[in-house]
Write a protein that holds these residues in place. Structure first.
Motif, PDB file in Angstrom:
ATOM      1  N   TRP A  43      31.093  37.176  39.498  1.00  0.00           N
ATOM      2  CA  TRP A  43      31.771  36.856  38.062  1.00  0.00           C
ATOM      3  C   TRP A  43      31.718  38.079  36.987  1.00  0.00           C
ATOM      4  O   TRP A  43      32.719  38.293  36.510  1.00  0.00           O
TER       5      TRP A  43
ATOM      6  N   PHE B 166      34.363  40.387  38.681  1.00  0.00           N
ATOM      7  CA  PHE B 166      35.671  39.737  38.488  1.00  0.00           C
ATOM      8  C   PHE B 166      36.234  39.985  37.059  1.00  0.00           C
ATOM      9  O   PHE B 166      37.149  40.587  36.855  1.00  0.00           O
TER      10      PHE B 166
ATOM     11  N   THR C 207      39.097  42.682  36.629  1.00  0.00           N
ATOM     12  CA  THR C 207      40.360  41.910  36.197  1.00  0.00           C
ATOM     13  C   THR C 207      40.542  42.623  34.883  1.00  0.00           C
ATOM     14  O   THR C 207      42.038  42.900  34.608  1.00  0.00           O
TER      15      THR C 207
ATOM     16  N   LEU D 292      40.012  38.673  41.827  1.00  0.00           N
ATOM     17  CA  LEU D 292      39.399  37.643  42.841  1.00  0.00           C
ATOM     18  C   LEU D 292      39.138  38.452  44.175  1.00  0.00           C
ATOM     19  O   LEU D 292      38.142  38.224  44.885  1.00  0.00           O
TER      20      LEU D 292
END
Length: 119
Positions: free
Chosen positions: A52, A55, A59, A98
């Protein structure tokens, strides 16, 4: 300041460990992480980071830059609606985040790398 020195030492140990595992140097710190480090945001190298964390980092940075480039280079001249462009930017950003986070998690497992907290 001490926190930054601790982070740099830990990051250098992580780089040495990845070099020992014969990983390519370009995988130690992708452009996204180099940018965050230059901004003073101390995040672990991707193969050692939790899914995470990768991510969120990947992102946020990639979506922002990719979206700006796409808007000014392609969509603005075509009279693309801003809402439509934002939906595309966010969708592609999440999908890319992802995919890249899963790739980094896999890369960490394949190379038997410890978690960042263990370095």
């Amino acid at each position: 300041m001490k926190k930054d020195l601790d982070f740099e030492r830990k990051k250098n140990r992580a780089f040495a460990l990845m070099k020992q595992k014969r990983m390519w140097e370009c995988l130690y710190a992708p452009p996204c992480h180099l940018f965050l480090w230059k901004m003073g945001i101390n995040v672990a190298p991707p193969p050692l980071s939790p899914f995470w964390t990768n991510f969120l980092c990947i992102t946020s940075v990639n979506t922002t830059f990719w979206g700006i480039v796409m808007w000014f280079v392609f969509w603005k001249g075509e009279q693309e609606h801003l809402f439509s462009a934002l939906v595309t930017i966010i969708t592609v950003g999440i999908a890319a985040g992802l995919f890249m986070s899963a790739l980094e998690a896999w890369r960490g497992k394949v190379n038997h790398l410890p978690a960042w907290s263990e370095i």
